[in-house]
Scaffold this motif. Structure first.
Motif, PDB file in Angstrom:
ATOM      1  N   THR A 299       0.836  -1.202   0.000  1.00 51.38           N
ATOM      2  CA  THR A 299       0.000   0.000   0.000  1.00 51.38           C
ATOM      3  C   THR A 299       0.869   1.249   0.000  1.00 51.38           C
ATOM      4  OG1 THR A 299      -1.795  -1.149   1.139  1.00 51.38           O
ATOM      5  CG2 THR A 299      -1.792   1.256   1.262  1.00 51.38           C
ATOM      6  N   PHE A 300       1.905   1.274   0.841  1.00 55.27           N
ATOM      7  CA  PHE A 300       2.726   2.475   0.887  1.00 55.27           C
ATOM      8  C   PHE A 300       3.632   2.590  -0.337  1.00 55.27           C
ATOM      9  CE2 PHE A 300       6.714   0.707   2.652  1.00 55.27           C
ATOM     10  CZ  PHE A 300       7.649   1.678   2.326  1.00 55.27           C
ATOM     11  N   ILE A 301       3.964   1.450  -0.996  1.00 55.19           N
ATOM     12  CA  ILE A 301       4.718   1.515  -2.255  1.00 55.19           C
ATOM     13  C   ILE A 301       3.827   2.095  -3.341  1.00 55.19           C
ATOM     14  CG2 ILE A 301       5.673   0.070  -4.113  1.00 55.19           C
ATOM     15  CD1 ILE A 301       6.899  -1.685  -1.937  1.00 55.19           C
ATOM     16  N   GLY A 302       2.534   1.787  -3.281  1.00 57.23           N
ATOM     17  CA  GLY A 302       1.584   2.355  -4.237  1.00 57.23           C
ATOM     18  C   GLY A 302       1.335   1.489  -5.452  1.00 57.23           C
ATOM     19  N   GLY A 303       1.592   0.200  -5.347  1.00 55.45           N
ATOM     20  CA  GLY A 303       1.364  -0.682  -6.486  1.00 55.45           C
ATOM     21  C   GLY A 303       0.648  -1.942  -6.066  1.00 55.45           C
ATOM     22  N   LYS A 304       0.219  -2.690  -7.079  1.00 59.66           N
ATOM     23  CA  LYS A 304      -0.383  -3.988  -6.816  1.00 59.66           C
ATOM     24  C   LYS A 304       0.737  -4.971  -6.514  1.00 59.66           C
ATOM     25  CE  LYS A 304      -4.386  -3.220  -9.710  1.00 59.66           C
ATOM     26  NZ  LYS A 304      -5.320  -2.840  -8.743  1.00 59.66           N
ATOM     27  N   GLN A 305       0.449  -5.921  -5.673  1.00 55.53           N
ATOM     28  CA  GLN A 305       1.474  -6.849  -5.203  1.00 55.53           C
ATOM     29  C   GLN A 305       2.066  -7.680  -6.334  1.00 55.53           C
ATOM     30  OE1 GLN A 305       0.195  -9.565  -2.191  1.00 55.53           O
ATOM     31  NE2 GLN A 305       2.201 -10.501  -2.015  1.00 55.53           N
ATOM     32  N   LEU A 306       3.375  -7.792  -6.308  1.00 53.99           N
ATOM     33  CA  LEU A 306       4.112  -8.698  -7.180  1.00 53.99           C
ATOM     34  C   LEU A 306       4.725  -9.792  -6.313  1.00 53.99           C
ATOM     35  CD1 LEU A 306       6.171  -6.140  -9.344  1.00 53.99           C
ATOM     36  CD2 LEU A 306       4.245  -7.532 -10.113  1.00 53.99           C
ATOM     37  N   PRO A 307       5.090 -10.917  -6.899  1.00 50.93           N
ATOM     38  CA  PRO A 307       5.833 -11.901  -6.118  1.00 50.93           C
ATOM     39  C   PRO A 307       7.104 -11.236  -5.578  1.00 50.93           C
ATOM     40  CG  PRO A 307       5.088 -12.868  -8.175  1.00 50.93           C
ATOM     41  CD  PRO A 307       4.802 -11.396  -8.255  1.00 50.93           C
ATOM     42  N   SER A 308       7.301 -11.323  -4.273  1.00 45.79           N
ATOM     43  CA  SER A 308       8.397 -10.566  -3.670  1.00 45.79           C
ATOM     44  C   SER A 308       8.920 -11.243  -2.414  1.00 45.79           C
ATOM     45  CB  SER A 308       7.924  -9.150  -3.322  1.00 45.79           C
ATOM     46  OG  SER A 308       6.847  -9.211  -2.401  1.00 45.79           O
ATOM     47  N   ALA A 309      10.090 -10.809  -2.009  1.00 42.52           N
ATOM     48  CA  ALA A 309      10.702 -11.262  -0.761  1.00 42.52           C
ATOM     49  C   ALA A 309      11.400 -10.068  -0.130  1.00 42.52           C
ATOM     50  CB  ALA A 309      11.712 -12.376  -1.027  1.00 42.52           C
ATOM     51  N   ALA A 310      11.266  -9.943   1.182  1.00 42.15           N
ATOM     52  CA  ALA A 310      11.884  -8.841   1.916  1.00 42.15           C
ATOM     53  C   ALA A 310      13.062  -9.375   2.724  1.00 42.15           C
ATOM     54  CB  ALA A 310      10.865  -8.177   2.838  1.00 42.15           C
ATOM     55  N   TYR A 311      14.122  -8.582   2.756  1.00 39.49           N
ATOM     56  CA  TYR A 311      15.330  -8.962   3.481  1.00 39.49           C
ATOM     57  C   TYR A 311      15.765  -7.843   4.408  1.00 39.49           C
ATOM     58  CZ  TYR A 311      16.066 -13.065   0.604  1.00 39.49           C
ATOM     59  OH  TYR A 311      15.919 -14.286   0.010  1.00 39.49           O
ATOM     60  N   LYS A 312      16.374  -8.248   5.506  1.00 41.06           N
ATOM     61  CA  LYS A 312      17.045  -7.301   6.404  1.00 41.06           C
ATOM     62  C   LYS A 312      18.529  -7.422   6.111  1.00 41.06           C
ATOM     63  CE  LYS A 312      15.985  -6.601  10.805  1.00 41.06           C
ATOM     64  NZ  LYS A 312      15.884  -6.717  12.273  1.00 41.06           N
ATOM     65  N   ILE A 313      19.142  -6.309   5.774  1.00 39.13           N
ATOM     66  CA  ILE A 313      20.577  -6.264   5.515  1.00 39.13           C
ATOM     67  C   ILE A 313      21.216  -5.639   6.745  1.00 39.13           C
ATOM     68  CG2 ILE A 313      22.385  -5.514   3.928  1.00 39.13           C
ATOM     69  CD1 ILE A 313      20.072  -7.105   2.552  1.00 39.13           C
ATOM     70  N   ARG A 314      21.961  -6.460   7.495  1.00 40.60           N
ATOM     71  CA  ARG A 314      22.631  -5.981   8.705  1.00 40.60           C
ATOM     72  C   ARG A 314      24.050  -5.690   8.351  1.00 40.60           C
ATOM     73  NH1 ARG A 314      20.064  -7.736  13.554  1.00 40.60           N
ATOM     74  NH2 ARG A 314      18.336  -9.106  13.061  1.00 40.60           N
ATOM     75  N   MET A 315      24.779  -5.006   8.775  1.00 43.15           N
ATOM     76  CA  MET A 315      24.690  -3.813   9.513  1.00 43.15           C
ATOM     77  C   MET A 315      25.633  -2.876   8.828  1.00 43.15           C
ATOM     78  SD  MET A 315      25.283  -3.194  13.534  1.00 43.15           S
ATOM     79  CE  MET A 315      26.644  -4.267  13.647  1.00 43.15           C
ATOM     80  N   LEU A 316      25.074  -1.856   8.315  1.00 43.45           N
ATOM     81  CA  LEU A 316      25.822  -0.809   7.647  1.00 43.45           C
ATOM     82  C   LEU A 316      26.192   0.222   8.697  1.00 43.45           C
ATOM     83  CD1 LEU A 316      26.721   0.025   4.825  1.00 43.45           C
ATOM     84  CD2 LEU A 316      24.614   1.298   4.626  1.00 43.45           C
ATOM     85  N   VAL A 317      27.451   0.594   8.724  1.00 37.72           N
ATOM     86  CA  VAL A 317      27.924   1.558   9.720  1.00 37.72           C
ATOM     87  C   VAL A 317      28.262   2.856   9.003  1.00 37.72           C
ATOM     88  CG1 VAL A 317      29.650   2.039  11.489  1.00 37.72           C
ATOM     89  CG2 VAL A 317      28.834  -0.296  11.160  1.00 37.72           C
ATOM     90  N   LEU A 318      27.616   3.921   9.426  1.00 40.42           N
ATOM     91  CA  LEU A 318      27.886   5.250   8.872  1.00 40.42           C
ATOM     92  C   LEU A 318      28.536   6.115   9.939  1.00 40.42           C
ATOM     93  CD1 LEU A 318      24.520   6.025   7.041  1.00 40.42           C
ATOM     94  CD2 LEU A 318      26.588   5.057   6.082  1.00 40.42           C
TER      95      LEU A 318
END
Length: 188
Positions: free
Chosen positions: A148-167
């Protein structure tokens, strides 16, 4: 630095994809998924990778500024900011079964390559010590909210957490040297 880390991951995944498919498929691209008009911003027959969230790693958060002695000067650096990035990979293909096939490549690639270090990947930017990739299991409600917040209809997808970027800001504040210490007791 966000762009450097995510571009590195997408480029490495593309090399894997090229080896597995022989170039029959487009490629993965780092992009927003939907444009301002609500249409797909990723090309047909491509996998889009987009940053959907940034979270601070508070467990390892340092509170005290870092002090160093550089070029004969005492400098103070702000504590490093440790971040976890949430990235969504979405397969935009005409045929649903092909979208699932290429999403499977995403899943198997990151299952086989759960971490990236300089020792194993010399093309990893030297400012990045390590990236660890972890599959996020989103609930139906969370998945609905993401799309909903992306603003599109759902596509086949996978979400990942990328740990840990240090700035950390490389521009240090020069600390003023201590000139004297007042040892008198006032108020007596």
């Amino acid at each position: 630095m966000l762009d450097v880390a995510l571009t590195f991951l997408v480029n490495n995944f593309n090399a894997y994809l090229m080896a597995r498919t022989g170039g029959d498929f487009g490629k993965a691209e780092l992009s927003r998924l939907v444009n301002d008009q609500g249409k797909w911003a990723i090309d047909q027959d491509h996998i889009g990778a987009t940053l959907i969230n940034i979270e601070e790693e508070r467990v390892l958060k340092e509170q005290v500024p870092e002090t160093r002695y550089v070029n004969g000067r005492h400098v103070v650096l702000a504590p490093p900011l440790r971040l976890n990035l949430h990235v969504l990979f979405a397969a935009n293909l005409k045929q649903y079964d092909q979208a699932l096939k290429y999403l499977s490549y995403v899943l198997t690639y990151f299952q086989a390559h759960p971490s990236f270090t300089q020792a194993e990947h010399p093309d990893l930017d030297p400012r990045i010590d390590r990236l660890v990739v972890e599959l996020l299991s989103l609930t139906y409600d969370q998945l609905n909210q993401v799309w909903t917040f992306i603003g599109g209809k759902q596509l086949p997808s996978a979400a990942y957490k990328i740990r840990m970027l240090v700035l950390q800001d490389p521009e240090a504040d020069v600390a003023v040297p201590l000139q004297s210490i007042d040892t008198e007791i006032h108020g007596r």
